[in-house]
Write a protein that holds these residues in place. Structure first.
Motif, PDB file in Angstrom:
ATOM      1  N   MET A   1       8.760  40.707  48.755  1.00 21.99           N
ATOM      2  CA  MET A   1       8.994  41.929  47.993  1.00 21.99           C
ATOM      3  C   MET A   1       8.595  43.169  48.791  1.00 21.99           C
ATOM      4  O   MET A   1       9.310  44.150  48.835  1.00 21.99           O
ATOM      5  CB  MET A   1       8.212  41.910  46.685  1.00 21.99           C
ATOM      6  CG  MET A   1       8.465  43.143  45.816  1.00 21.99           C
ATOM      7  SD  MET A   1       7.461  43.186  44.312  1.00 21.99           S
ATOM      8  CE  MET A   1       5.858  43.626  45.006  1.00 21.99           C
ATOM      9  N   LEU A   2       7.421  43.106  49.453  1.00 26.62           N
ATOM     10  CA  LEU A   2       6.964  44.263  50.204  1.00 26.62           C
ATOM     11  C   LEU A   2       7.950  44.620  51.299  1.00 26.62           C
ATOM     12  O   LEU A   2       8.235  45.803  51.520  1.00 26.62           O
ATOM     13  CB  LEU A   2       5.571  43.995  50.789  1.00 26.62           C
ATOM     14  CG  LEU A   2       4.907  45.164  51.513  1.00 26.62           C
ATOM     15  CD1 LEU A   2       3.390  45.107  51.343  1.00 26.62           C
ATOM     16  CD2 LEU A   2       5.255  45.184  53.004  1.00 26.62           C
ATOM     17  N   LYS A   3       8.458  43.623  51.980  1.00 24.07           N
ATOM     18  CA  LYS A   3       9.414  43.879  53.057  1.00 24.07           C
ATOM     19  C   LYS A   3      10.636  44.615  52.535  1.00 24.07           C
ATOM     20  O   LYS A   3      11.109  45.580  53.149  1.00 24.07           O
ATOM     21  CB  LYS A   3       9.827  42.559  53.714  1.00 24.07           C
ATOM     22  CG  LYS A   3      10.772  42.723  54.889  1.00 24.07           C
ATOM     23  CD  LYS A   3      11.060  41.385  55.541  1.00 24.07           C
ATOM     24  CE  LYS A   3      11.979  41.556  56.750  1.00 24.07           C
ATOM     25  NZ  LYS A   3      12.229  40.255  57.429  1.00 24.07           N
ATOM     26  N   ASP A   4      11.138  44.185  51.388  1.00 24.40           N
ATOM     27  CA  ASP A   4      12.301  44.836  50.782  1.00 24.40           C
ATOM     28  C   ASP A   4      11.960  46.250  50.326  1.00 24.40           C
ATOM     29  O   ASP A   4      12.758  47.177  50.498  1.00 24.40           O
ATOM     30  CB  ASP A   4      12.804  44.015  49.595  1.00 24.40           C
ATOM     31  CG  ASP A   4      13.413  42.685  50.019  1.00 24.40           C
ATOM     32  OD1 ASP A   4      13.819  42.570  51.197  1.00 24.40           O
ATOM     33  OD2 ASP A   4      13.468  41.761  49.186  1.00 24.40           O
ATOM     34  N   ASN A   5      10.786  46.404  49.724  1.00 19.83           N
ATOM     35  CA  ASN A   5      10.358  47.734  49.275  1.00 19.83           C
ATOM     36  C   ASN A   5      10.267  48.704  50.445  1.00 19.83           C
ATOM     37  O   ASN A   5      10.718  49.850  50.369  1.00 19.83           O
ATOM     38  CB  ASN A   5       8.991  47.655  48.593  1.00 19.83           C
ATOM     39  CG  ASN A   5       9.038  46.990  47.237  1.00 19.83           C
ATOM     40  OD1 ASN A   5      10.116  46.779  46.670  1.00 19.83           O
ATOM     41  ND2 ASN A   5       7.882  46.661  46.700  1.00 19.83           N
ATOM     42  N   LEU A   6       9.656  48.230  51.528  1.00 15.65           N
ATOM     43  CA  LEU A   6       9.478  49.074  52.705  1.00 15.65           C
ATOM     44  C   LEU A   6      10.835  49.449  53.307  1.00 15.65           C
ATOM     45  O   LEU A   6      11.037  50.606  53.728  1.00 15.65           O
ATOM     46  CB  LEU A   6       8.618  48.333  53.728  1.00 15.65           C
ATOM     47  CG  LEU A   6       8.050  49.150  54.884  1.00 15.65           C
ATOM     48  CD1 LEU A   6       7.213  50.316  54.372  1.00 15.65           C
ATOM     49  CD2 LEU A   6       7.209  48.246  55.781  1.00 15.65           C
ATOM     50  N   THR A  35      -6.705  50.169  46.325  1.00 15.74           N
ATOM     51  CA  THR A  35      -6.774  49.063  45.347  1.00 15.74           C
ATOM     52  C   THR A  35      -6.001  47.829  45.789  1.00 15.74           C
ATOM     53  O   THR A  35      -5.998  46.822  45.084  1.00 15.74           O
ATOM     54  CB  THR A  35      -6.288  49.469  43.931  1.00 15.74           C
ATOM     55  OG1 THR A  35      -4.858  49.491  43.872  1.00 15.74           O
ATOM     56  CG2 THR A  35      -6.883  50.798  43.496  1.00 15.74           C
ATOM     57  N   LYS A  36      -5.354  47.876  46.946  1.00 17.65           N
ATOM     58  CA  LYS A  36      -4.557  46.734  47.397  1.00 17.65           C
ATOM     59  C   LYS A  36      -5.390  45.802  48.277  1.00 17.65           C
ATOM     60  O   LYS A  36      -6.216  46.262  49.069  1.00 17.65           O
ATOM     61  CB  LYS A  36      -3.331  47.207  48.187  1.00 17.65           C
ATOM     62  CG  LYS A  36      -2.442  48.167  47.418  1.00 17.65           C
ATOM     63  CD  LYS A  36      -1.946  47.582  46.113  1.00 17.65           C
ATOM     64  CE  LYS A  36      -1.072  48.578  45.367  1.00 17.65           C
ATOM     65  NZ  LYS A  36      -0.670  48.070  44.047  1.00 17.65           N
ATOM     66  N   PRO A  37      -5.173  44.501  48.159  1.00 18.63           N
ATOM     67  CA  PRO A  37      -5.915  43.556  49.008  1.00 18.63           C
ATOM     68  C   PRO A  37      -5.485  43.655  50.460  1.00 18.63           C
ATOM     69  O   PRO A  37      -4.352  44.044  50.763  1.00 18.63           O
ATOM     70  CB  PRO A  37      -5.532  42.198  48.412  1.00 18.63           C
ATOM     71  CG  PRO A  37      -4.201  42.410  47.767  1.00 18.63           C
ATOM     72  CD  PRO A  37      -4.242  43.815  47.236  1.00 18.63           C
ATOM     73  N   VAL A  38      -6.381  43.297  51.354  1.00 17.00           N
ATOM     74  CA  VAL A  38      -6.095  43.385  52.783  1.00 17.00           C
ATOM     75  C   VAL A  38      -4.881  42.546  53.160  1.00 17.00           C
ATOM     76  O   VAL A  38      -4.135  42.898  54.080  1.00 17.00           O
ATOM     77  CB  VAL A  38      -7.333  42.952  53.601  1.00 17.00           C
ATOM     78  CG1 VAL A  38      -7.002  42.840  55.086  1.00 17.00           C
ATOM     79  CG2 VAL A  38      -8.465  43.956  53.404  1.00 17.00           C
ATOM     80  N   SER A  39      -4.651  41.470  52.449  1.00 15.56           N
ATOM     81  CA  SER A  39      -3.489  40.618  52.753  1.00 15.56           C
ATOM     82  C   SER A  39      -2.183  41.399  52.650  1.00 15.56           C
ATOM     83  O   SER A  39      -1.264  41.192  53.456  1.00 15.56           O
ATOM     84  CB  SER A  39      -3.451  39.414  51.805  1.00 15.56           C
ATOM     85  OG  SER A  39      -3.373  39.841  50.455  1.00 15.56           O
ATOM     86  N   LEU A  40      -2.101  42.314  51.684  1.00 15.51           N
ATOM     87  CA  LEU A  40      -0.893  43.134  51.558  1.00 15.51           C
ATOM     88  C   LEU A  40      -0.805  44.160  52.686  1.00 15.51           C
ATOM     89  O   LEU A  40       0.277  44.441  53.189  1.00 15.51           O
ATOM     90  CB  LEU A  40      -0.873  43.849  50.205  1.00 15.51           C
ATOM     91  CG  LEU A  40      -0.306  43.083  49.010  1.00 15.51           C
ATOM     92  CD1 LEU A  40      -0.306  43.952  47.763  1.00 15.51           C
ATOM     93  CD2 LEU A  40       1.109  42.586  49.297  1.00 15.51           C
ATOM     94  N   LEU A  41      -1.951  44.697  53.077  1.00 17.67           N
ATOM     95  CA  LEU A  41      -1.958  45.631  54.198  1.00 17.67           C
ATOM     96  C   LEU A  41      -1.515  44.927  55.477  1.00 17.67           C
ATOM     97  O   LEU A  41      -0.762  45.486  56.281  1.00 17.67           O
ATOM     98  CB  LEU A  41      -3.353  46.239  54.397  1.00 17.67           C
ATOM     99  CG  LEU A  41      -3.722  47.449  53.536  1.00 17.67           C
ATOM    100  CD1 LEU A  41      -3.881  47.058  52.067  1.00 17.67           C
ATOM    101  CD2 LEU A  41      -4.997  48.104  54.041  1.00 17.67           C
ATOM    102  N   GLY A 221       5.780  52.635  45.716  1.00 19.76           N
ATOM    103  CA  GLY A 221       7.106  52.337  46.265  1.00 19.76           C
ATOM    104  C   GLY A 221       7.084  51.241  47.309  1.00 19.76           C
ATOM    105  O   GLY A 221       8.075  50.550  47.519  1.00 19.76           O
ATOM    106  N   ILE A 222       5.929  51.066  47.972  1.00 25.72           N
ATOM    107  CA  ILE A 222       5.792  50.028  48.996  1.00 25.72           C
ATOM    108  C   ILE A 222       5.102  48.780  48.458  1.00 25.72           C
ATOM    109  O   ILE A 222       5.591  47.659  48.621  1.00 25.72           O
ATOM    110  CB  ILE A 222       4.996  50.576  50.209  1.00 25.72           C
ATOM    111  CG1 ILE A 222       5.778  51.697  50.895  1.00 25.72           C
ATOM    112  CG2 ILE A 222       4.689  49.446  51.208  1.00 25.72           C
ATOM    113  CD1 ILE A 222       4.995  52.408  51.998  1.00 25.72           C
ATOM    114  N   PHE A 223       3.963  48.980  47.803  1.00 25.66           N
ATOM    115  CA  PHE A 223       3.120  47.851  47.401  1.00 25.66           C
ATOM    116  C   PHE A 223       3.326  47.386  45.964  1.00 25.66           C
ATOM    117  O   PHE A 223       2.812  46.335  45.580  1.00 25.66           O
ATOM    118  CB  PHE A 223       1.637  48.222  47.567  1.00 25.66           C
ATOM    119  CG  PHE A 223       1.228  48.475  48.982  1.00 25.66           C
ATOM    120  CD1 PHE A 223       1.061  47.427  49.878  1.00 25.66           C
ATOM    121  CD2 PHE A 223       1.008  49.765  49.444  1.00 25.66           C
ATOM    122  CE1 PHE A 223       0.673  47.653  51.197  1.00 25.66           C
ATOM    123  CE2 PHE A 223       0.619  50.003  50.751  1.00 25.66           C
ATOM    124  CZ  PHE A 223       0.455  48.945  51.626  1.00 25.66           C
ATOM    125  N   GLY A 224       4.039  48.158  45.168  1.00 29.54           N
ATOM    126  CA  GLY A 224       4.161  47.817  43.757  1.00 29.54           C
ATOM    127  C   GLY A 224       3.065  48.506  42.952  1.00 29.54           C
ATOM    128  O   GLY A 224       2.353  49.367  43.456  1.00 29.54           O
TER     129      GLY A 224
END
Length: 242
Positions: A1-6, A35-41, A221-224
């Protein structure tokens, strides 16, 4: 999802630049990762993101130790003077300087470390009581006062526009702060450049780019949607990218 958002955000940035007759290279996309986990970063990093924006000092300091060294961290949230020393060596740019006393503390900590710290002056261009930032009327005087601090360089202005349903409603505010930056530039103040306009979030970054933004802060818009802790402790939506 993040890849598509980006990918979608990047496409929108490119289209906004094209509409404004600007080069894509003129706009820096900052991924607001609060507020986002490092895994998403790390996922965003793998897709080429290098600029991340954080609101809270504690969260920023924790994440800097878990992300690659070439990440450029942006402090976009309200910064208390007693926490400046914790981030002074971590951030590439402090967006949210709105008082001389805060700038003075940044300068003190910068002097101790022998470094020059780039900052933006935050302007509450819409004069919203719920938000931080100096007024447009006081901005030039504040810039002139801060410019005398030897270890600070003012690189431009930042604003958080109102949270609106229709992004067009914020166009007038983006134009006002753009004009303010021109007025300040024309004064040729030492240690001051107006090369950066940090404005525009998920709901209005395309309009901001059309009006001259050089940095846009996009989170949702990027992370949800934002991630709330169990205690409900999270950052005000004013600085998110809703």
């Amino acid at each position: 999802m993040l890849k598509d958002n980006l990918k979608k955000v990047e496409q929108c940035v490119e289209e906004a630049c094209r509409r404004a007759g600007r080069s894509r290279d003129e706009v820096t996309l900052i991924a607001v990762s609060k507020t986002k986990p490092v895994s998403l970063l790390q996922e965003a990093y793998a897709e080429g993101v290098r600029n991340f924006g954080e609101n809270k000092v504690q969260e920023l300091c924790k994440k800097t130790g878990e992300m690659p060294a070439d990440v450029r961290w942006h402090m976009i949230g309200h910064l208390q003077r007693n926490k400046v020393r914790q981030i002074i060596d971590q951030v590439a740019l402090i967006h949210s300087v709105d008082t001389y006393r805060l700038a003075e503390e940044i300068n003190i900590q910068a002097l101790k470390r022998g470094r020059i710290v780039p900052i933006l002056v935050e302007v509450n261009i819409a004069e919203e009581e719920s938000k931080f930032g100096t007024s447009a009327e006081d901005a030039i005087q504040l810039v002139e006062e801060i410019s005398k601090l030897e270890n600070i360089r003012i690189k431009g202005l930042m604003t958080v526009a109102p949270n609106v349903e229709n992004a067009e409603e914020n166009r007038t505010y983006f134009r006002k702060i753009r004009q303010l930056s021109v007025d300040i530039r024309n004064k040729n103040i030492d240690n001051v450049s107006m090369e950066i306009l940090s404005m525009g979030m998920t709901g209005d970054y395309e309009v901001a780019i059309e009006e001259g933004a050089t940095m846009v802060r996009v989170g949702t818009g990027i992370f949800g949607e934002r991630i709330y802790s169990r205690t409900g402790d999270t950052v005000s939506a004013d600085r998110d990218s809703v």
